[in-house]
Design a protein around this motif. Sequence first.
Motif, mmCIF file in Angstrom:
data_model
loop_
_atom_site.group_PDB
_atom_site.id
_atom_site.type_symbol
_atom_site.label_atom_id
_atom_site.label_comp_id
_atom_site.label_asym_id
_atom_site.label_seq_id
_atom_site.Cartn_x
_atom_site.Cartn_y
_atom_site.Cartn_z
ATOM 1 N N ARG A 59 0.850 -1.198 0.000
ATOM 2 C CA ARG A 59 0.000 0.000 0.000
ATOM 3 C C ARG A 59 0.881 1.242 0.000
ATOM 4 O O ARG A 59 1.942 1.273 0.618
ATOM 5 C CB ARG A 59 -0.926 0.025 1.205
ATOM 6 C CG ARG A 59 -1.853 -1.179 1.288
ATOM 7 C CD ARG A 59 -3.149 -0.851 2.013
ATOM 8 N NE ARG A 59 -2.931 -0.486 3.401
ATOM 9 C CZ ARG A 59 -3.895 -0.030 4.212
ATOM 10 N NH1 ARG A 59 -5.128 0.135 3.738
ATOM 11 N NH2 ARG A 59 -3.646 0.249 5.470
ATOM 12 N N GLY A 60 0.408 2.277 -0.664
ATOM 13 C CA GLY A 60 1.192 3.498 -0.754
ATOM 14 C C GLY A 60 2.526 3.213 -1.440
ATOM 15 O O GLY A 60 2.584 2.493 -2.442
ATOM 16 N N LEU A 61 3.603 3.762 -0.908
ATOM 17 C CA LEU A 61 4.918 3.556 -1.501
ATOM 18 C C LEU A 61 5.351 2.095 -1.468
ATOM 19 O O LEU A 61 6.284 1.694 -2.173
ATOM 20 C CB LEU A 61 5.952 4.430 -0.794
ATOM 21 C CG LEU A 61 5.863 5.929 -1.103
ATOM 22 C CD1 LEU A 61 6.747 6.733 -0.157
ATOM 23 C CD2 LEU A 61 6.250 6.213 -2.552
ATOM 24 N N GLY A 62 4.664 1.289 -0.655
ATOM 25 C CA GLY A 62 4.935 -0.142 -0.658
ATOM 26 C C GLY A 62 4.694 -0.794 -2.002
ATOM 27 O O GLY A 62 5.297 -1.828 -2.327
ATOM 28 N N VAL A 63 3.827 -0.209 -2.811
ATOM 29 C CA VAL A 63 3.586 -0.715 -4.167
ATOM 30 C C VAL A 63 4.837 -0.537 -5.020
ATOM 31 O O VAL A 63 5.265 -1.455 -5.737
ATOM 32 C CB VAL A 63 2.386 0.020 -4.811
ATOM 33 C CG1 VAL A 63 2.220 -0.395 -6.267
ATOM 34 C CG2 VAL A 63 1.110 -0.262 -4.028
ATOM 35 N N LEU A 64 5.450 0.651 -4.950
ATOM 36 C CA LEU A 64 6.660 0.914 -5.736
ATOM 37 C C LEU A 64 7.825 0.064 -5.263
ATOM 38 O O LEU A 64 8.672 -0.349 -6.060
ATOM 39 C CB LEU A 64 7.035 2.397 -5.645
ATOM 40 C CG LEU A 64 5.999 3.414 -6.118
ATOM 41 C CD1 LEU A 64 6.599 4.807 -6.082
ATOM 42 C CD2 LEU A 64 5.490 3.087 -7.502
ATOM 43 N N LEU A 65 7.874 -0.203 -3.954
ATOM 44 C CA LEU A 65 8.912 -1.081 -3.414
ATOM 45 C C LEU A 65 8.812 -2.463 -4.058
ATOM 46 O O LEU A 65 9.824 -3.024 -4.505
ATOM 47 C CB LEU A 65 8.770 -1.182 -1.899
ATOM 48 C CG LEU A 65 9.758 -2.109 -1.187
ATOM 49 C CD1 LEU A 65 11.172 -1.525 -1.236
ATOM 50 C CD2 LEU A 65 9.323 -2.357 0.255
ATOM 51 N N ARG A 66 7.628 -3.012 -4.111
ATOM 52 C CA ARG A 66 7.430 -4.341 -4.714
ATOM 53 C C ARG A 66 7.752 -4.340 -6.202
ATOM 54 O O ARG A 66 8.194 -5.357 -6.748
ATOM 55 C CB ARG A 66 5.990 -4.807 -4.493
ATOM 56 C CG ARG A 66 5.697 -5.223 -3.051
ATOM 57 C CD ARG A 66 4.274 -5.739 -2.918
ATOM 58 N NE ARG A 66 4.007 -6.234 -1.562
ATOM 59 C CZ ARG A 66 2.849 -6.745 -1.177
ATOM 60 N NH1 ARG A 66 1.830 -6.809 -2.038
ATOM 61 N NH2 ARG A 66 2.684 -7.183 0.068
ATOM 62 N N GLN A 67 7.553 -3.210 -6.852
ATOM 63 C CA GLN A 67 7.868 -3.120 -8.278
ATOM 64 C C GLN A 67 9.365 -2.978 -8.544
ATOM 65 O O GLN A 67 9.803 -3.066 -9.691
ATOM 66 C CB GLN A 67 7.137 -1.934 -8.913
ATOM 67 C CG GLN A 67 5.644 -2.108 -9.041
ATOM 68 C CD GLN A 67 4.997 -0.912 -9.725
ATOM 69 O OE1 GLN A 67 5.427 0.232 -9.543
ATOM 70 N NE2 GLN A 67 3.984 -1.176 -10.526
ATOM 71 N N GLY A 68 10.152 -2.726 -7.497
ATOM 72 C CA GLY A 68 11.586 -2.553 -7.666
ATOM 73 C C GLY A 68 11.978 -1.208 -8.258
ATOM 74 O O GLY A 68 13.079 -1.051 -8.793
ATOM 75 N N LYS A 69 11.097 -0.213 -8.132
ATOM 76 C CA LYS A 69 11.372 1.096 -8.727
ATOM 77 C C LYS A 69 12.189 2.016 -7.821
ATOM 78 O O LYS A 69 12.707 3.025 -8.272
ATOM 79 C CB LYS A 69 10.057 1.793 -9.088
ATOM 80 C CG LYS A 69 9.331 1.150 -10.259
ATOM 81 C CD LYS A 69 8.114 1.950 -10.656
ATOM 82 C CE LYS A 69 7.493 1.375 -11.926
ATOM 83 N NZ LYS A 69 6.320 2.162 -12.375
ATOM 84 N N ILE A 70 12.283 1.669 -6.532
ATOM 85 C CA ILE A 70 12.989 2.537 -5.576
ATOM 86 C C ILE A 70 14.404 2.009 -5.376
ATOM 87 O O ILE A 70 14.609 0.911 -4.858
ATOM 88 C CB ILE A 70 12.249 2.598 -4.226
ATOM 89 C CG1 ILE A 70 10.810 3.073 -4.425
ATOM 90 C CG2 ILE A 70 12.988 3.521 -3.266
ATOM 91 C CD1 ILE A 70 9.969 3.060 -3.156
ATOM 92 N N GLN A 71 15.383 2.783 -5.793
ATOM 93 C CA GLN A 71 16.784 2.410 -5.615
ATOM 94 C C GLN A 71 17.281 2.769 -4.214
ATOM 95 O O GLN A 71 18.030 2.019 -3.594
ATOM 96 C CB GLN A 71 17.645 3.119 -6.663
ATOM 97 C CG GLN A 71 19.134 2.798 -6.584
ATOM 98 C CD GLN A 71 19.936 3.599 -7.575
ATOM 99 O OE1 GLN A 71 19.913 4.839 -7.556
ATOM 100 N NE2 GLN A 71 20.631 2.910 -8.471
ATOM 101 N N LYS A 72 16.828 3.934 -3.717
ATOM 102 C CA LYS A 72 17.277 4.410 -2.406
ATOM 103 C C LYS A 72 16.119 5.120 -1.721
ATOM 104 O O LYS A 72 15.329 5.809 -2.375
ATOM 105 C CB LYS A 72 18.458 5.377 -2.550
ATOM 106 C CG LYS A 72 18.966 5.952 -1.238
ATOM 107 C CD LYS A 72 20.149 6.887 -1.462
ATOM 108 C CE LYS A 72 20.661 7.474 -0.150
ATOM 109 N NZ LYS A 72 21.818 8.369 -0.365
#
Length: 229
Positions: A59-72
Amino acid sequence: MDKIHGNAVQALSCVQSGHTLMVGGFGLIGAPLTLIDGLAEIDATDLTVISNNLGEAGRGLGVLLRQGKIQKAIGSYFTSNREVGDYYQKGEIELQLLPQGTLSESMRAGGAGIGGYYTKTGVGTELAKGKEEREIDGVKYVFEPAIRANIALIKAHKADTLGNLIYYKTARNFNPLMATAADVVIAEVDEIVEQGELSPEEIVTPHVFVDKIIKAKKILTKAGVVSCE
């Protein structure tokens, strides 16, 4: 210039791979959930995200985390999403932990054009390793640089058509600071009203800081995240 955009993907056309993003919210409170959903739909990767936390699992930024889009990620409370630790242990994300007050002050400094500041917070701990130290009047301080971003994604309660913003209670959290410390500011709001309908005394973020506005398609209630389409 018309700042109002019809959807999140359209408003996020300026986001590129490798960008640094500030994202408002404390947990999911005051988080721009519609804009985050928009980020999930575009191709930008290798993002550095500055936010108090990375949402919750899925949920929230957790979605982008699962997508592997966040490097840092740079923030204060990553354990609100237990999956962050798993990704960190696997070497799939870099984390920079800042005390919450330091995070806020670093963004404020970035918005005020201040290069950095000295603080006692963190002195003598792991968080101070590698940072410049200075003694002032017999007290040790560490230097913290200002923080800025390419783009800030923020959440407000109301906007007028000029882009003036007001916030709802604690959903205000980091959003006003982030609005001052990014090159481009995109605001997600619950309601858009005509110019002149907001009292000048209640405006927190003046329109000069806001580049784009979208209407929220998701809201957070006591029952959880619900669609308001």
